[in-house]
Design an enzyme around this catalytic site. Structure first.
Site, short mmCIF file in Angstrom:
data_model
loop_
_atom_site.label_atom_id
_atom_site.label_comp_id
_atom_site.label_asym_id
_atom_site.label_seq_id
_atom_site.Cartn_x
_atom_site.Cartn_y
_atom_site.Cartn_z
N ASN A 9 25.89 15.27 -3.92
CA ASN A 9 26.00 16.32 -5.17
C ASN A 9 25.70 15.02 -6.02
O ASN A 9 27.12 14.16 -6.40
CB ASN A 9 27.82 16.21 -4.96
N TRP A 10 25.51 14.71 -6.34
CA TRP A 10 24.97 13.62 -7.56
C TRP A 10 25.84 14.00 -8.85
O TRP A 10 25.72 12.67 -9.23
CB TRP A 10 23.39 13.61 -7.88
N LYS A 11 26.43 14.39 -8.68
CA LYS A 11 27.68 14.32 -10.40
C LYS A 11 26.11 14.33 -11.30
O LYS A 11 25.45 14.59 -11.81
CB LYS A 11 28.69 13.85 -9.81
N HIS A 96 34.47 23.03 -7.62
CA HIS A 96 34.45 21.24 -6.89
C HIS A 96 36.19 21.03 -8.19
O HIS A 96 36.37 21.37 -8.93
CB HIS A 96 33.43 20.38 -8.24
N GLU A 98 37.21 18.24 -9.03
CA GLU A 98 36.78 17.77 -10.74
C GLU A 98 36.31 19.39 -12.31
O GLU A 98 36.62 18.88 -13.13
CB GLU A 98 35.57 17.18 -10.56
N GLU A 168 37.48 19.54 0.60
CA GLU A 168 37.47 18.16 0.34
C GLU A 168 38.92 18.17 -0.72
O GLU A 168 39.51 18.36 -1.56
CB GLU A 168 36.53 18.30 -1.17
N GLY A 174 36.05 10.14 -3.38
CA GLY A 174 35.43 9.12 -4.98
C GLY A 174 36.62 8.40 -4.20
O GLY A 174 36.70 7.09 -5.43
N SER A 213 35.20 10.64 0.72
CA SER A 213 34.47 9.64 1.01
C SER A 213 33.91 9.95 1.78
O SER A 213 34.37 8.62 2.98
CB SER A 213 35.91 8.51 0.74
N GLY A 234 29.50 12.80 -2.33
CA GLY A 234 28.80 12.65 -3.86
C GLY A 234 28.03 10.74 -4.11
O GLY A 234 27.26 11.13 -3.82
N GLY A 235 29.05 9.78 -3.67
CA GLY A 235 28.53 8.40 -3.87
C GLY A 235 27.79 7.86 -3.01
O GLY A 235 26.80 7.40 -3.08
P1 PGA Z 1 32.56 10.81 -2.59
O1 PGA Z 1 32.62 12.85 -3.54
O2 PGA Z 1 31.66 11.23 -1.34
O3 PGA Z 1 31.84 10.42 -3.44
O4 PGA Z 1 33.93 11.15 -2.13
C1 PGA Z 1 32.12 13.59 -2.43
C2 PGA Z 1 32.13 15.10 -3.47
O5 PGA Z 1 33.52 15.18 -4.68
O6 PGA Z 1 31.57 16.14 -3.45
#
Ligand code: PGA
Length: 254
Positions: A9-11, A96, A98, A168, A174, A213, A234-235
């Site tokens: 997930n590149w956000k 998600h 966010e 999640e 994050g 994470s 994500g990251g």
């Molecule tokens: P993260 O994000 O790996 O940076 O914690 C995961 C996500 O939000 O899908």
């Protein structure tokens, strides 16, 4: 041996140039290795077209980070499923945390999107998870129960095989603090039981991804957990070498 899906997930990251480089590195990184795991990247909308051309013909699948539930119309700033389908997207992340937190998306809206995605022949990756406050007040399972009940409402058994769930925990996203294996194990077992009770026995095959994470450092221990069928990353999905290492971890299980 279990089927594994590794999803990036590149956000709201990557310019067109950065997305090109990242997608090329991932495609070439798995080009000559035998792979049982499935690999998916979800770039921001502006880069889907570019990445679509790069992953075309490779084993990397393409998804988006959101969609609208209507197929077209006066919805300024929104993206429809026919648009995503025309660029060879096969998956859509919905719900998600966010989007729930910053854009006030409700479980009812997520359910509408899930129906639209399945109806369009794509696969929703439905994200659920508790906040730190909810965990600390022992509401984790109530929250997961509520989110699953509402997000999966009315989904026909025929679509069960297209559903994907991502657990999640919001406090792990994050932050560099992933949930520990015991927490992931009990959450995923709970989710498995719940989705079987909602969708029926076929839900035993529904992939449940862990996200929050997840890195090349903890992937081995997370993927070894029984009801973990991959990761939503994500990251660590923004650096090809880390993402490729996570794919390698999943191969030990797949
Ligand atoms: P993260 O994000 O790996 O940076 O914690 C995961 C996500 O939000 O899908």
């Amino acid at each position: 041996m279990k089927p594994m899906l590794i999803a990036g997930n590149w956000k709201m990251n990557t310019t067109a140039e950065e997305a090109t480089t990242l997608a090329q590195q991932i495609v070439s990184g798995i080009a000559n290795v035998s792979l049982k795991s499935k690999v998916l990247v979800c770039p921001p909308f502006t880069n889907i077209s570019t990445v679509s051309q790069i992953v075309n013909g490779s084993r990397v699948m393409l998804g988006s980070q959101n969609c609208h539930f209507e197929p077209k119309g006066a919805f300024t700033g929104e993206i429809s499923l026919p648009m995503l389908k025309s660029l060879a997207c096969t998956h859509v992340i919905i719900g998600h945390s966010e989007r729930r937190a910053y854009f006030h998306e409700s479980d009812e809206l997520i359910n509408k999107k899930a129906h639209a995605i399945l109806g369009a022949g794509l696969q929703p990756i439905i994200c659920i998870g508790e906040t730190l406050e909810q965990r600390q007040s022992n509401k984790t399972f109530d929250v997961l129960d509520f989110q699953l009940t509402h997000c999966l409402k009315g989904i026909e058994p025929a679509f069960t095989q297209s559903v994907i769930i991502a657990y999640e925990p919001v406090w792990a996203i994050g932050t560099g603090i992933a949930a520990v294996p015991e927490q992931i194990d009990e959450a995923h077992n709970f989710i498995r039981e719940k989705i079987v009770s909602i969708l029926g026995n076929d839900a035993k095959q529904v992939p449940i991804l862990y996200g929050g994470s997840l890195t090349n450092q903890n992937a081995d221990s997370v993927f070894a957990i029984e009801n973990v069928n991959g990761g939503l990353i994500g990251g660590a999905s923004l650096k090809a070498e880390l993402f490729l290492e996570i794919i390698q971890s999943s191969e030990k299980i797949a």
